[in-house]
Scaffold this motif. Structure first.
Motif, PDB file in Angstrom:
ATOM      1  N   ALA A 216       0.824  -1.210   0.000  1.00  0.00           N
ATOM      2  CA  ALA A 216       0.000   0.000   0.000  1.00  0.00           C
ATOM      3  C   ALA A 216       0.858   1.260   0.000  1.00  0.00           C
ATOM      4  O   ALA A 216       0.510   2.263  -0.639  1.00  0.00           O
ATOM      5  CB  ALA A 216      -0.936  -0.003   1.196  1.00  0.00           C
ATOM      6  N   LYS A 218       3.525   1.834  -1.470  1.00  0.00           N
ATOM      7  CA  LYS A 218       4.102   2.134  -2.789  1.00  0.00           C
ATOM      8  C   LYS A 218       3.227   3.096  -3.577  1.00  0.00           C
ATOM      9  O   LYS A 218       3.704   3.757  -4.510  1.00  0.00           O
ATOM     10  CB  LYS A 218       4.283   0.837  -3.585  1.00  0.00           C
ATOM     11  N   THR A 219       1.961   3.183  -3.219  1.00  0.00           N
ATOM     12  CA  THR A 219       1.029   3.987  -4.014  1.00  0.00           C
ATOM     13  C   THR A 219       0.475   5.195  -3.276  1.00  0.00           C
ATOM     14  O   THR A 219      -0.056   6.106  -3.912  1.00  0.00           O
ATOM     15  CB  THR A 219      -0.158   3.114  -4.470  1.00  0.00           C
ATOM     16  N   ARG A 220       0.575   5.228  -1.951  1.00  0.00           N
ATOM     17  CA  ARG A 220      -0.052   6.321  -1.218  1.00  0.00           C
ATOM     18  C   ARG A 220       0.478   6.394   0.214  1.00  0.00           C
ATOM     19  O   ARG A 220       1.179   5.492   0.656  1.00  0.00           O
ATOM     20  CB  ARG A 220      -1.569   6.119  -1.168  1.00  0.00           C
ATOM     21  N   PHE A 221       0.126   7.475   0.896  1.00  0.00           N
ATOM     22  CA  PHE A 221       0.331   7.532   2.336  1.00  0.00           C
ATOM     23  C   PHE A 221      -0.688   6.607   2.995  1.00  0.00           C
ATOM     24  O   PHE A 221      -1.832   6.521   2.559  1.00  0.00           O
ATOM     25  CB  PHE A 221       0.124   8.958   2.853  1.00  0.00           C
ATOM     26  N   VAL A 222      -0.274   5.937   4.057  1.00  0.00           N
ATOM     27  CA  VAL A 222      -1.139   4.973   4.733  1.00  0.00           C
ATOM     28  C   VAL A 222      -1.334   5.418   6.177  1.00  0.00           C
ATOM     29  O   VAL A 222      -0.396   5.866   6.841  1.00  0.00           O
ATOM     30  CB  VAL A 222      -0.552   3.546   4.677  1.00  0.00           C
ATOM     31  N   GLU A 223      -2.560   5.260   6.633  1.00  0.00           N
ATOM     32  CA  GLU A 223      -2.927   5.682   7.981  1.00  0.00           C
ATOM     33  C   GLU A 223      -2.307   4.772   9.032  1.00  0.00           C
ATOM     34  O   GLU A 223      -2.508   3.559   9.015  1.00  0.00           O
ATOM     35  CB  GLU A 223      -4.445   5.642   8.107  1.00  0.00           C
ATOM     36  N   GLN A 233      -0.280   9.582   9.495  1.00  0.00           N
ATOM     37  CA  GLN A 233      -0.008   8.778   8.306  1.00  0.00           C
ATOM     38  C   GLN A 233       1.486   8.606   8.113  1.00  0.00           C
ATOM     39  O   GLN A 233       2.293   9.402   8.615  1.00  0.00           O
ATOM     40  CB  GLN A 233      -0.617   9.433   7.068  1.00  0.00           C
ATOM     41  N   GLY A 235       4.420   7.986   5.056  1.00  0.00           N
ATOM     42  CA  GLY A 235       4.775   7.973   3.644  1.00  0.00           C
ATOM     43  C   GLY A 235       6.130   7.323   3.466  1.00  0.00           C
ATOM     44  O   GLY A 235       7.063   7.609   4.218  1.00  0.00           O
ATOM     45  N   HIS A 239       7.436   9.333  -3.892  1.00  0.00           N
ATOM     46  CA  HIS A 239       6.064   9.808  -4.005  1.00  0.00           C
ATOM     47  C   HIS A 239       6.062  11.293  -4.308  1.00  0.00           C
ATOM     48  O   HIS A 239       6.945  12.032  -3.885  1.00  0.00           O
ATOM     49  CB  HIS A 239       5.291   9.613  -2.699  1.00  0.00           C
ATOM     50  N   ILE A 241       3.012  13.961  -3.575  1.00  0.00           N
ATOM     51  CA  ILE A 241       1.683  14.087  -2.987  1.00  0.00           C
ATOM     52  C   ILE A 241       1.218  15.533  -3.120  1.00  0.00           C
ATOM     53  O   ILE A 241       1.914  16.457  -2.699  1.00  0.00           O
ATOM     54  CB  ILE A 241       1.694  13.693  -1.495  1.00  0.00           C
TER      55      ILE A 241
END
Length: 332
Positions: A216, A218-223, A233, A235, A239, A241
């Protein structure tokens, strides 16, 4: 050639410092009993706690907001009153923890440890409290409520008041019929009840969490945490953003890697926009509603914390006082 505008200048959206430099300048302020130094004091109260000496705290802090913990060096013990019972939560180096509001807690920090702690600005109707328990029990021995703006400064007078009290000297509660008729009582009432129902999780090992969420990330910031106040979050990796903005101040802490932070939009093409190069240890406070673009390198790990439900008003503390130690940032 125009000189760089400092982060405390009017219109500055980013307030930046590198942790290693900031720590060298401020380590001397990390002294008992609290061992605390405020880094940013706006909507987000960003502080570092620890240092060469152990803290000296038998008190339990109560507040209406959450607290975020991340241990940079060494381990700590967070003593809490969980569901009416005492519990010791060990937060080890590299671990993070989000403490809910209204849970009495007493951070115990050994020598040569250091942690990041983030609290939120208090609302006008909110007060903090420090309380001590009768040894070996959950009976409150002494409690004082107070308005809190700077944890490192505002707690010290309360600690000294307790140390001078009869209760501190005897370790015994004073019967209510013997309380003084003038001045604060030994046990001041809480304006709101404590949280006596929440079961607290164990701290999160950040490296292990990153590995478990690698796909996850690899594609976005994760909570990492979503509380009643804070949204935290992570990162990782390469990325870009944004452009994004937040209704509260945002705090970015780059644990690894490099990056770029650029101000976006507002003022037309002729307006100056800030651009900041991030290095390992970069700490940035971004103003509420400031639109910005964040770019991270392949090997990066970033903590991002916001307060989505923050009230929309200016911080109580004057900005030049808050950010007097921040480094200059370059302007486009």
């Amino acid at each position: 050639r125009k000189q760089p505008r400092t982060a405390m200048s009017a219109g500055s959206a980013f307030k930046h410092a590198v942790f290693s430099e900031w720590y060298r300048e401020n380590e001397k302020f990390l002294k008992p009993p609290i061992c605390n130094k405020l880094f940013a004091g706006g909507q987000l109260k960003v502080m570092f706690v620890g240092g060469k000496q152990a803290n000296d705290r038998g008190d339990y802090h109560v507040e209406d907001g959450e607290e975020f913990f991340y241990m940079i060096k060494g381990d700590m013990v967070l003593r809490v009153l969980e569901k009416g019972k005492h519990r010791d939560i060990v937060i080890k180096e590299g671990e993070s923890f989000l403490l809910p509001a209204r849970i009495p807690h007493s951070p115990q920090r050994p020598p040569n440890s250091l942690g990041l702690v983030i609290e939120r600005e208090r609302k006008d109707e909110e007060t903090d409290a420090l309380q001590w328990f009768v040894k070996g029990t959950t009976d409150v021995l002494w409690r004082r409520t107070f308005r809190c703006y700077d944890l490192g400064k505002d707690l010290v007078p309360v600690v000294k008041a307790f140390q001078a009290s009869t209760e501190a000297k005897t370790g015994q509660k004073t019967p209510k019929e013997q309380w003084p008729r003038q001045g604060p009582p030994p046990i001041m009432p809480l304006p709101r009840p404590l949280d006596t129902t929440t079961s607290l999780p164990d701290p999160t090992v950040l490296d292990t969490w990153v590995q478990a969420n690698a796909a996850a990330l690899k594609t976005r910031f994760v909570e990492l945490f979503k509380g009643e106040d804070f949204n935290v979050q992570i990162g990782c990796g390469a990325h870009t953003i944004g452009p994004i903005s937040h209704t509260s101040e945002a705090f970015y802490f780059l644990l690894k890697g490099k990056g770029e932070l650029a101000e976006e939009g507002g003022g037309g093409s002729e307006s100056k926009k800030q651009q900041l190069s991030l290095v390992q240890g970069s700490m940035v406070v971004v103003d509420a509603m400031a639109k910005h673009l964040l770019t991270l390198s392949q090997d990066s790990v970033l903590i991002a914390l916001t307060w989505p439900s923050a009230p929309c008003h200016e911080p109580r503390v004057d900005a030049p006082t808050i950010y007097r130690h921040f480094k200059p940032v370059s302007m486009l």
